[in-house]
Design an enzyme around this catalytic site. Structure first.
Site, PDB file in Angstrom:
ATOM      1  N   HIS A 169       0.835  -1.202   0.000  1.00  0.00           N
ATOM      2  CA  HIS A 169       0.000   0.000   0.000  1.00  0.00           C
ATOM      3  C   HIS A 169       0.867   1.249   0.000  1.00  0.00           C
ATOM      4  O   HIS A 169       1.854   1.344   0.743  1.00  0.00           O
ATOM      5  CB  HIS A 169      -0.916   0.020   1.219  1.00  0.00           C
ATOM      6  CG  HIS A 169      -1.750   1.256   1.309  1.00  0.00           C
ATOM      7  ND1 HIS A 169      -2.730   1.564   0.363  1.00  0.00           N
ATOM      8  CD2 HIS A 169      -1.749   2.291   2.189  1.00  0.00           C
ATOM      9  CE1 HIS A 169      -3.286   2.719   0.675  1.00  0.00           C
ATOM     10  NE2 HIS A 169      -2.711   3.179   1.773  1.00  0.00           N
ATOM     11  N   SER A 170       0.490   2.230  -0.818  1.00  0.00           N
ATOM     12  CA  SER A 170       1.163   3.515  -0.923  1.00  0.00           C
ATOM     13  C   SER A 170       2.640   3.295  -1.268  1.00  0.00           C
ATOM     14  O   SER A 170       2.936   2.683  -2.293  1.00  0.00           O
ATOM     15  CB  SER A 170       0.975   4.298   0.382  1.00  0.00           C
ATOM     16  OG  SER A 170       1.288   5.660   0.219  1.00  0.00           O
ATOM     17  N   MET A 171       3.587   3.769  -0.463  1.00  0.00           N
ATOM     18  CA  MET A 171       4.987   3.477  -0.750  1.00  0.00           C
ATOM     19  C   MET A 171       5.208   1.979  -0.898  1.00  0.00           C
ATOM     20  O   MET A 171       5.983   1.519  -1.744  1.00  0.00           O
ATOM     21  CB  MET A 171       5.888   4.018   0.366  1.00  0.00           C
ATOM     22  CG  MET A 171       7.375   3.744   0.135  1.00  0.00           C
ATOM     23  SD  MET A 171       8.451   4.260   1.507  1.00  0.00           S
ATOM     24  CE  MET A 171       8.471   2.729   2.461  1.00  0.00           C
ATOM     25  N   ALA A 195       3.398  -0.170  -2.227  1.00  0.00           N
ATOM     26  CA  ALA A 195       3.045  -0.675  -3.553  1.00  0.00           C
ATOM     27  C   ALA A 195       4.267  -0.678  -4.462  1.00  0.00           C
ATOM     28  O   ALA A 195       4.528  -1.643  -5.183  1.00  0.00           O
ATOM     29  CB  ALA A 195       1.932   0.179  -4.163  1.00  0.00           C
ATOM     30  N   SER A 199      -1.626  -0.906  -4.118  1.00  0.00           N
ATOM     31  CA  SER A 199      -2.746  -0.155  -3.558  1.00  0.00           C
ATOM     32  C   SER A 199      -2.340   1.285  -3.251  1.00  0.00           C
ATOM     33  O   SER A 199      -1.245   1.542  -2.738  1.00  0.00           O
ATOM     34  CB  SER A 199      -3.198  -0.852  -2.259  1.00  0.00           C
ATOM     35  OG  SER A 199      -4.037  -0.035  -1.481  1.00  0.00           O
TER      36      SER A 199
END
Length: 262
Positions: free
Chosen positions: A100-102, A104, A127
């Site tokens: 998720h975020s970084m 990802a 994500s």
């Protein structure tokens, strides 16, 4: 003479956390946290997984039980170390990666390195992060502590009351700043492609990862591509955990299951 810092070690026990070990599992769901996040972010997911899937959460250096270690300085350093840890961890199991975020971008870069070494993941989920061709540099890591705390409050990823505690801020913000520096100075290779299936997820109100930018992950794989948009902002996956995990579990059911969501 060369020196090696502790975060360059590829020992699985250093990088990987198993909140609910499952010795008989055939698939490892490897989860990568967001900037400033830790392996504990995914602990609650373990109870949502079927018996044949074991949750394996990545612990970056510079936080929680790795607080004394220096944070990773580059994506190559971070993804390279995680990929090496995964290569020697449970080699008999298939792997599904979720970030998720970084996380990802770390998951995607780790998957690229795994495939280059002949270990192709079963599926990769990214994500809350624009696709590689839509990612842009940023300057949050250059802000003072108040500015950094304000960004965390805006994203609603850290309890505001924790950021009001000077002692907590002193422990938390260095790793957050290091993570933001890493991801804001990261330059992905726009020509790189995975071979495995990839699914991109985001919240419908996520200003950090608008739907169109997340859809750009379609160019980051030669395999099947799917997308899933759920209600919420940047941390939509907290209230939507059951729906997110259900999508992941769907990819863990049968060898030929490559879900593509509308």
């Amino acid at each position: 003479m060369t020196s090696v810092t502790s975060n360059t070690s590829s020992a699985p026990s250093l990088w990987l956390r198993r909140p609910a070990p499952r010795a008989a599992a055939s698939i490892c769901l490897v989860c990568f946290p967001h900037a400033g996040g830790s392996a504990a972010f995914y602990t609650a997911w373990a109870r949502l997984l079927p018996p044949h899937v074991e949750l394996v959460a990545v612990q970056y250096p510079g936080r929680q039980d790795r607080l004394a270690e220096p944070a990773a300085q580059s994506m190559d350093e971070l993804a390279g170390a995680v990929a090496e840890a995964l290569r020697v961890d449970r080699p008999d199991r298939e792997r599904v990666l979720f970030g998720h975020s970084m996380g990802a971008s770390v998951a995607w870069e780790t998957a690229l390195r795994l495939e280059a070494s002949g270990t192709t993941p079963r599926h990769v989920f990214v994500s809350g992060r624009p696709g590689p061709r839509r990612q842009r540099p940023g300057g949050v890591h250059l802000r003072d502590d108040d500015g950094l705390a304000a960004e965390l409050r805006r994203l609603d990823g850290t309890h505001a009351e924790l950021l009001d505690d000077p002692e907590v801020r002193a422990v938390l913000l260095p790793s957050v700043r290091a993570d933001y520096r890493l991801i804001e100075t990261y330059r992905p290779d726009p020509t790189a492609r995975l071979r495995c299936p990839l699914t991109a997820l985001t919240g419908d109100r996520d200003e950090e990862a608008p739907v169109a930018d997340v859809a750009a992950w379609s160019t980051a794989t030669e395999g099947a591509f799917g997308s899933l948009v759920l209600p919420g902002g940047h941390f939509y996956l907290v209230p939507q955990a059951e729906r997110v995990v259900a999508a992941v579990v769907d990819a863990c059911r049968a060898p030929t299951a490559h879900p593509v969501f509308p």
